[in-house]
Scaffold this motif. Structure first.
Motif, short mmCIF file in Angstrom:
data_model
loop_
_atom_site.label_atom_id
_atom_site.label_comp_id
_atom_site.label_asym_id
_atom_site.label_seq_id
_atom_site.Cartn_x
_atom_site.Cartn_y
_atom_site.Cartn_z
N UNK A 9 0.85 -1.21 0.08
CA UNK A 9 -0.12 -0.05 -0.06
C UNK A 9 0.99 1.19 -0.02
N UNK A 10 2.20 1.09 -0.45
CA UNK A 10 3.00 2.20 -0.61
C UNK A 10 3.41 2.86 0.96
N UNK A 11 3.14 2.21 1.74
CA UNK A 11 3.51 2.77 3.26
C UNK A 11 4.94 1.90 3.81
N UNK A 12 5.98 2.61 3.83
CA UNK A 12 7.18 1.95 4.59
C UNK A 12 6.86 1.79 6.08
N UNK A 13 7.81 0.86 6.55
CA UNK A 13 7.66 0.63 8.06
C UNK A 13 8.23 1.83 8.62
N UNK A 14 9.19 2.63 8.15
CA UNK A 14 9.83 3.64 8.91
C UNK A 14 8.80 4.93 9.02
N UNK A 15 7.83 4.80 8.17
CA UNK A 15 6.79 5.65 8.30
C UNK A 15 5.85 5.63 9.43
#
Length: 262
Positions: A50-56
Motif C-alpha cells: 500500500x506504498x507505506x514503509x515501516x519507517x513511516x
C-alpha cells in the motif's frame, strides 16, 4: 503515521492514520498461529504493498479481545517497526467512564467503539457492532458506559446452523427477496437476516425505553452491519471505520495526558 490495530475473535483489523486521515486499512485472520517475526513481516509486506514503509510508522495502539496472541503481536510490532504500542487496558485514558458492576469484564473493543461514537457523533448513543458477537452498548451524553447486551453474531448463528444440522448447507449470508422463502437456502437466509433485523429493532427499542434517554443516536459498525443498517430505520449511522477511529481518538487522549504529566 499511527498504526491502529483491533484484534477481534475472527479478524485483526489494521488501520494507518496520517494525522486524522485513515490512509489504509486491511485485515489478517486471527485464528492463524503466528510468531512475532510472522506478524512483523506480514504487516510490513501489506503496508509496502500500500506504498507505506515501516519507517513511516511513528506509533501504534492496540485493542484486543484475544489475549493469547498479544505477546507475539506486540513483540512483532516492537521488533519490526521499532515502536512500543499502547495497549487499551485499565489506566489508559479513553474518554469513557465505565459504571457497570465489573468494569474489567467490558471488552476493549466495546470501549473503543464507545469512544469512537462519542468523539465522532456525541452522546447519548447506542453502539452496535456486528461481529463474531453482536454487541449493543449504551453510552451517556457525559461519556459513561452504562450497559451492554451481547448476542450471537450473524455468521456465528449461521455456522451453528450448518455445523449442528445434518442437511443444512453452508450458505452466503445475504437478504433474500422475500421472507416467504420456498427452498432451504433462502429459508436460512431469511431466518438469519430478518431475525437479526428483528433482534436489532427489539433490543434498541427496549434499551431506549429503559434508559429514558432522549435524542439518542444509534451507531452501527462491523462487517455485516451495512447489510442490517440498510433494512431498518432504528439505525441512524453506519460507520465501518468506527473502531479504528476510536483507537485514534484514544491514542490522541493518551498522548495529551502523557504530555500533561511531563
Amino acid at each position: 503515521m499511527l498504526m491502529t490495530i483491533d484484534v477481534g475473535n475472527t479478524n485483526i483489523t489494521v488501520g494507518i492514520f496520517d494525522k486524522q486521515k485513515l490512509v489504509g486499512n486491511f485485515r489478517l485472520t486471527t485464528g492463524m498461529t503466528r510468531t512475532s517475526d510472522e506478524f512483523g513481516t506480514a504487516i510490513g509486506e501489506i503496508l509496502r504493498y500500500n506504498d507505506i514503509e515501516k519507517q513511516d510508522i511513528s506509533d501504534a495502539i492496540i485493542a484486543s479481545v484475544v489475549p493469547k496472541i498479544m505477546h507475539s503481536l506486540t513483540s512483532g510490532i516492537i521488533k519490526y517497526f521499532e515502536v512500543h504500542p499502547i495497549l487499551v487496558e485499565p489506566g489508559v485514558r479513553t474518554g469513557v467512564k465505565i459504571i457497570t458492576e465489573n468494569p474489567r469484564q467490558i471488552g476493549a473493543d466495546r470501549i473503543v467503539n464507545a469512544a469512537g461514537a462519542l468523539g465522532l457523533y456525541g452522546g447519548p448513543a447506542i453502539v452496535i457492532d456486528y461481529g463474531t458477537a453482536t454487541t449493543y452498548d449504551l453510552v451517556s451524553a457525559e461519556g459513561a458506559y452504562v450497559s451492554g447486551v451481547i448476542a450471537p453474531g450473524i455468521r456465528t448463528s449461521a455456522e451453528a446452523l450448518w455445523s449442528k444440522t445434518a442437511k443444512l448447507p453452508e450458505i452466503e449470508i445475504r437478504k433474500p427477496e422475500h421472507i416467504l422463502a420456498k427452498e432451504t437456502i433462502s429459508s436460512m437466509q431469511a431466518g438469519l437476516v430478518y431475525g437479526q433485523i428483528g433482534q436489532t429493532e427489539y433490543i434498541v427499542k427496549h434499551m431506549i425505553a429503559e434508559s429514558g434517554y432522549e435524542d439518542i443516536k444509534v451507531v452501527a459498525t462491523g462487517g455485516l452491519g451495512n447489510l442490517i443498517s440498510k433494512e431498518t430505520d432504528c439505525i441512524n449511522i453506519y460507520d465501518p471505520e468506527l473502531t479504528l477511529q476510536g483507537l485514534r481518538l484514544i491514542y490522541e487522549k493518551e498522548m495529551k495526558n502523557r504530555g500533561a504529566d511531563r
